[in-house]
Scaffold this active site. Structure first.
Site, PDB file in Angstrom:
ATOM      1  N   SER A   1     -18.014  15.863 -11.100  1.00 26.65           N
ATOM      2  CA  SER A   1     -17.969  14.661 -10.253  1.00 26.65           C
ATOM      3  C   SER A   1     -18.656  13.504 -10.965  1.00 26.65           C
ATOM      4  O   SER A   1     -19.240  13.675 -12.042  1.00 26.65           O
ATOM      5  CB  SER A   1     -18.660  14.917  -8.895  1.00 26.65           C
ATOM      6  OG  SER A   1     -20.036  15.168  -9.073  1.00 26.65           O
TER       7      SER A   1
ATOM      8  N   SER B   1     -31.668   7.219 -17.004  1.00 29.00           N
ATOM      9  CA  SER B   1     -31.539   6.304 -15.868  1.00 29.00           C
ATOM     10  C   SER B   1     -32.422   5.088 -16.160  1.00 29.00           C
ATOM     11  O   SER B   1     -33.315   5.169 -17.015  1.00 29.00           O
ATOM     12  CB  SER B   1     -32.052   7.018 -14.612  1.00 29.00           C
ATOM     13  OG  SER B   1     -32.257   6.124 -13.548  1.00 29.00           O
TER      14      SER B   1
ATOM     15  N   TYR C   1     -38.037  12.763 -10.060  1.00 28.52           N
ATOM     16  CA  TYR C   1     -36.839  12.287 -10.767  1.00 28.52           C
ATOM     17  C   TYR C   1     -37.246  11.343 -11.896  1.00 28.52           C
ATOM     18  O   TYR C   1     -36.795  11.483 -13.033  1.00 28.52           O
ATOM     19  CB  TYR C   1     -35.910  11.578  -9.773  1.00 28.52           C
ATOM     20  CG  TYR C   1     -34.626  11.067 -10.384  1.00 28.52           C
ATOM     21  CD1 TYR C   1     -33.594  11.939 -10.716  1.00 28.52           C
ATOM     22  CD2 TYR C   1     -34.435   9.706 -10.631  1.00 28.52           C
ATOM     23  CE1 TYR C   1     -32.408  11.480 -11.274  1.00 28.52           C
ATOM     24  CE2 TYR C   1     -33.255   9.235 -11.189  1.00 28.52           C
ATOM     25  CZ  TYR C   1     -32.241  10.121 -11.507  1.00 28.52           C
ATOM     26  OH  TYR C   1     -31.080   9.658 -12.064  1.00 28.52           O
TER      27      TYR C   1
ATOM     28  N   LYS D   1     -36.788  11.914 -16.009  1.00 25.10           N
ATOM     29  CA  LYS D   1     -36.034  10.989 -16.868  1.00 25.10           C
ATOM     30  C   LYS D   1     -36.954  10.371 -17.940  1.00 25.10           C
ATOM     31  O   LYS D   1     -36.541  10.228 -19.085  1.00 25.10           O
ATOM     32  CB  LYS D   1     -35.350   9.902 -16.028  1.00 25.10           C
ATOM     33  CG  LYS D   1     -34.290  10.440 -15.052  1.00 25.10           C
ATOM     34  CD  LYS D   1     -33.138  11.147 -15.754  1.00 25.10           C
ATOM     35  CE  LYS D   1     -32.002  11.498 -14.815  1.00 25.10           C
ATOM     36  NZ  LYS D   1     -30.890  12.224 -15.468  1.00 25.10           N
TER      37      LYS D   1
ATOM     38  N   THR E   1     -21.390   7.403  -7.139  1.00 23.71           N
ATOM     39  CA  THR E   1     -21.098   8.827  -7.357  1.00 23.71           C
ATOM     40  C   THR E   1     -21.633   9.628  -6.165  1.00 23.71           C
ATOM     41  O   THR E   1     -22.066   9.056  -5.174  1.00 23.71           O
ATOM     42  CB  THR E   1     -21.803   9.342  -8.629  1.00 23.71           C
ATOM     43  OG1 THR E   1     -23.212   9.361  -8.384  1.00 23.71           O
ATOM     44  CG2 THR E   1     -21.492   8.463  -9.841  1.00 23.71           C
TER      45      THR E   1
END
Ligand SMILES: NC(=O)c1ccc[n+]([C@@H]2O[C@H](COP(=O)([O-])OP(=O)(O)OC[C@H]3O[C@@H](n4cnc5c(N)ncnc54)[C@H](OP(=O)(O)O)[C@@H]3O)[C@@H](O)[C@H]2O)c1
Length: 263
Positions: free
Chosen positions: A15, A140, A153, A157, A188
Site C-alpha cells: 500500500s 520522514s 516514531y 526515524k 496513504t
C-alpha cells in the site's frame, strides 16, 4: 527506462508509498521484489504493474529477523542480485509518551529501525559481490525534528539517519550508495495503521494525511532521487517549512511545537 533490468526490492509494497514505488519502478523497466505481510494486496499490486520486468512476491513480516537470510537467499536464487533495496515498510504512532506502553516503543523501533538495519546487512554482501548497489531508506521529516504524539516514531526515524549516514561513509568506496528519503504528509494508510499507546491501531484517516501529497507523485520524486544518487531528499507540502524553522530558529520551533497535536 532508467532502471531497465535492474533488480529493485521494495518493502512495504502492499500500500501507500511502497505500492506507488512498485508502479514507478515497473514503468522504468525494473525487475521487482515486493515484500509486505498482506499477500493478497501484493498480488493486486503485481497485477497492476505495467512494465515488462519480472516480479517476485516475497510476503513476510519484516520484524521476523530470523527469516531475513532465507528471504535474501530466495531473491538471489531468483534474480542473482539486488541492485536497489528500498527499505520502506514502517508504522507510525498516535500517542503521548506517558500513555504509550513500553512494548509499543519497542515494536515501532523493531520495524522502523532494527528490521531495516538487519535486512540491509544481509543484502550488502551480495551487492559487494556485484561491485555496487543502492540502499534506500524511507525516513520522514520526523527523522529531522520531533513532534508530540510521535515520540517512538521520531526516534526510529532519527536513528535511521544516524546509522545510514555512517554506512554511506564506510561503503562509498566499495560502490554502495545510500539515499535517505524524508517525506512530509502523504495520502496513504499510514494513520489508519499507526499505533496507539496500548498497541491497537489508530484506525482513522487523519486530516493531515487526507490533505497530503499523492503517493504516485512522491514515488516519482523518489525514483528521480535514486537515479541521481542523491544522499538525502525532502518531499513535502507546506509542512516542509517546519524543517527550515527548526534549522534556523530552533528556539522558536521549540515553542511552537509544544502546542502542536497534529493528527
Ligand atoms: N504517509 C506519510 O505521511 C509518511 C510520511 C513520512 C514517512 N512515511 C513513511 O513511509 C513509509 C511507507 O508508509 P506509507 O505512508 O506508505 O503507509 P502504509 O500505506 O501504511 O504502508 C506501510 C507499508 O508497510 C508494510 N508493513 C507494515 N508492517 C510491516 C511488517 N511488520 N512487515 C512487513 N511489512 C510491513 C505494510 O504492509 P502490510 O500491512 O501488508 O505488511 C505497508 O505495505 C513508512 O516507513 C512511513 O513511516 C510516510
Amino acid at each position: 527506462m532508467r532502471f531497465r533490468n535492474k533488480v529493485v526490492w521494495i518493502t512495504g509494497a502492499s500500500s501507500g508509498i511502497g505500492e506507488a514505488l512498485a508502479y514507478a519502478f515497473s514503468a522504468e523497466g525494473a525487475h521487482l521484489v515486493l515484500t509486505a505481510r498482506r499477500q493478497e494486496r501484493l498480488e493486486q499490486v503485481k497485477n497492476a504493474c505495467k512494465g515488462e520486468g519480472k516480479i517476485l512476491l516475497l510476503p513476510f513480516d519484516m520484524t521476523h529477523l530470523d527469516c531475513h537470510a532465507t528471504m535474501v537467499g530466495a531473491v538471489i536464487e531468483h534474480f542473482g542480485q539486488v541492485d536497489v533495496l528500498v527499505n520502506n515498510a514502517g508504522v507510525s504512532q498516535r500517542s503521548l509518551v506517558m500513555e504509550t506502553d513500553f512494548s509499543v516503543d519497542r515494536r515501532i523501533m523493531e520495524l522502523n529501525y532494527f528490521s531495516v538495519v538487519h535486512l540491509t546487512k544481509q543484502v550488502i554482501p551480495f551487492m559487494l559481490q556485484h561491485e555496487g548497489g543502492h540502499i534506500v531508506v524511507v525516513s520522514s521529516l520526523l527523522g529531522k525534528f520531533s513532534t508530540p504524539l510521535r515520540s517512538a516514531y521520531c526516534a526510529s526515524k532519527h536513528a535511521l539517519h544516524g546509522y545510514f549516514n555512517a554506512l554511506r561513509a564506510e561503503l562509498y568506496d566499495q560502490g554502495i550508495r545510500v539515499t535517505i528519503v524524508c517525506p512530509g504528509f502523504v495520502k496513504t494508510e499510514v494513520s489508519q495503521h499507526a499505533l496507539r499507546g496500548d498497541g491497537t491501531e489508530h484506525g482513522q484517516v487523519d486530516p493531515s494525511i487526507a490533505k497530503g501529497l499523492e503517493p504516485n507523485k512522491v514515488a516519482q520524486r523518489i525514483v528521480d532521487a535514486i537515479h541521481k544518487k542523491k544522499e538525502e531528499v525532502f518531499i513535502a507540502g507546506p509542512e516542509g517549512f517546519a524543517l527550515l524553522i527548526n534549522r534556523f530558529a530552533p528556539g522558536l520551533f521549540s515553542k511552537i511545537i509544544r502546542k502542536a497535536r497534529v493528527t
